[in-house]
Enzyme design. Structure first.
Site, PDB file in Angstrom:
ATOM      1  N   TYR A 217     -10.338 -10.764  10.429  1.00 23.57           N
ATOM      2  CA  TYR A 217     -10.425 -11.292   9.072  1.00 23.57           C
ATOM      3  C   TYR A 217     -10.481 -12.824   9.066  1.00 23.57           C
ATOM      4  CZ  TYR A 217      -9.347  -6.638   7.303  1.00 23.57           C
ATOM      5  OH  TYR A 217      -9.395  -5.293   7.019  1.00 23.57           O
TER       6      TYR A 217
ATOM      7  N   GLN B 289       0.816  -1.210   0.000  1.00 24.13           N
ATOM      8  CA  GLN B 289       0.000   0.000   0.000  1.00 24.13           C
ATOM      9  C   GLN B 289       0.855   1.268   0.000  1.00 24.13           C
ATOM     10  OE1 GLN B 289      -2.496  -0.410   3.473  1.00 24.13           O
ATOM     11  NE2 GLN B 289      -3.532  -2.237   2.690  1.00 24.13           N
TER      12      GLN B 289
ATOM     13  N   HIS C   3      -1.209   0.239   5.893  1.00 21.66           N
ATOM     14  CA  HIS C   3      -1.750   1.215   6.847  1.00 21.66           C
ATOM     15  C   HIS C   3      -0.809   2.396   7.063  1.00 21.66           C
ATOM     16  CE1 HIS C   3      -4.399  -2.183   8.788  1.00 21.66           C
ATOM     17  NE2 HIS C   3      -4.551  -2.078   7.476  1.00 21.66           N
TER      18      HIS C   3
ATOM     19  N   TYR D 142      -9.658   7.726  19.726  1.00 21.30           N
ATOM     20  CA  TYR D 142     -10.718   7.155  18.900  1.00 21.30           C
ATOM     21  C   TYR D 142     -10.766   5.631  18.949  1.00 21.30           C
ATOM     22  CZ  TYR D 142     -11.769  11.847  17.814  1.00 21.30           C
ATOM     23  OH  TYR D 142     -12.154  13.167  17.977  1.00 21.30           O
TER      24      TYR D 142
ATOM     25  N   GLU E 199     -15.178   3.858   9.638  1.00 18.47           N
ATOM     26  CA  GLU E 199     -15.724   4.929  10.476  1.00 18.47           C
ATOM     27  C   GLU E 199     -15.559   6.303   9.843  1.00 18.47           C
ATOM     28  OE1 GLU E 199     -14.583   2.836  14.790  1.00 18.47           O
ATOM     29  OE2 GLU E 199     -13.783   4.819  14.271  1.00 18.47           O
TER      30      GLU E 199
END
Length: 369
Positions: free
Chosen positions: A262, A86, A148, A251, A241
């Site tokens: 998963y 990513q 991430h 949070y 979210e």
């Protein structure tokens, strides 16, 4: 003449209704392809000359002529961009004072001894080349994991820049204030730390952190009209979210989540916990949101104040209506006809919506009427 006055009144009412009518289907939009052939166009920024700067995850920066679709490569990116999984080149934004300073802010995955760290930088453009490159912060998020990264950028119009970071695939990072992973950072435009950041002067807490407990924020938008910071992040399996971000708040990830593992139908943490914030909206199943704006333009009056984001997994434009208390009260899904992962959404200066897809295309949206 009474019939003429009646006709004019009727036409005026019809036009007013048309301008404010809710857009419910793709055929209510003009969907114009302005560019194609790009490689995962990650970030977009409209230049004053109406050209579009586009970052591509494979370490490419391009300028797109939105009238002709012509694509020109901008050289001068650092060789230290680590591409893989990513990771790669992420977001791009013009500085609020761009007309005077010429600064363009970019985020990327910086290669440090074979590992990657989400990094915020700025540079200027001279012709077709970047110059005056500066790394403003190489975050303490370094790992060999290629997931991430976060990487979204936002400005508050008050001399500050925000940068999002994901947990880098290590969940415990998000509750650890001694690293930057899993948090949103707030910096001065030159990369220094604002004195009023919530954790300045606290032991075992990095002063750049604005909020924490995030999993992977892929949408970040600051509304300068009402001073609100919105973040949209990926949950695990279910549990994406939208959060209204306030300084110093936690949070919750991974202590609280609405998602599941998963590998099994097991909850990740609890759904609520004291001292941890609840999302404004939760998505189950996951849509994999990416890119976020709160629409403020005049071209789509019915969308003013709504949150617009791309959806990669469920391949649509997601539109969320908020009430006066910033509570999510409605949701619509458009652009399913593109059959593409929507990576980013921005608002052009004229109020049009620009969306990019992982298939390498950029589209301009305007009302069909």
């Amino acid at each position: 003449m009474k019939w003429l006055q009646t006709l004019i009144l009727g036409l005026t009412c019809a036009l007013t209704f048309s301008a404010h009518a809710e857009i419910a289907r793709d055929k209510d939009l003009n969907i114009e392809k302005v560019a194609s052939g790009l490689n995962i166009p990650w970030g977009m920024a409209v230049m004053p000359d109406n050209h579009l700067l586009v970052t591509q995850r494979d370490q490419t920066l391009s300028r797109v002529d939105m009238n002709t679709g012509e694509i020109t490569e901008i050289t001068g990116l650092p060789e230290s961009i680590r591409v893989g999984g990513q990771g790669g080149l992420f977001d791009i934004r013009l500085a609020p004072d761009y007309q005077d300073s010429g600064w363009i802010y970019l985020s990327y995955n910086k290669n440090i001894d074979g590992q990657g760290a989400t990094t915020l930088s700025r540079a200027r453009i001279n012709g077709n080349q970047l110059v005056d490159w500066q790394d403003l912060i190489v975050t303490r998020s370094r790992t060999g994991n290629d997931v991430h990264f976060g990487g979204r950028i936002a400005f508050d119009g008050k001399g500050h820049v925000f940068l999002s970071l994901g947990d880098r695939g290590e969940r415990e990072n998000s509750q650890n204030l001694a690293n930057h992973a899993g948090s949103i950072l707030r910096l001065n435009l030159d990369g220094s730390v604002p004195e009023d950041n919530p954790f300045v002067g606290q032991d075992n807490a990095l002063p750049e952190i604005w909020s924490y407990g995030h999993r992977n924020v892929q949408g970040l938008f600051y509304n300068t009209e009402n001073n609100t910071l919105w973040a949209q992040e990926h949950g695990p399996r279910g549990g994406d979210e939208i959060n209204l971000v306030k300084p110093g708040n936690n949070y919750g990830w991974p202590e609280i989540s609405y998602g599941k593992e998963y590998w099994a139908p097991l909850a990740v943490g609890e759904e609520q916990k004291a001292g941890m914030e609840q999302p404004v909206k939760m998505y189950d199943p996951s849509i994999a949101p990416s890119g976020l704006i709160q629409y403020q333009g005049e071209l789509f009056p019915a969308w003013q104040g709504k949150l617009l984001s791309g959806a990669m997994k469920l391949q649509h434009l997601n539109i969320v209506t908020l009430n006066e208390n910033n509570e999510a009260v409605d949701e619509k899904r458009l652009l399913r006809s593109l059959n593409s992962r929507i990576r980013n959404v921005i608002e052009a200066p004229d109020g049009a919506i620009l969306v990019s897809t992982d298939a390498g295309a950029i589209y301009r949206l305007t009302p069909a009427n």
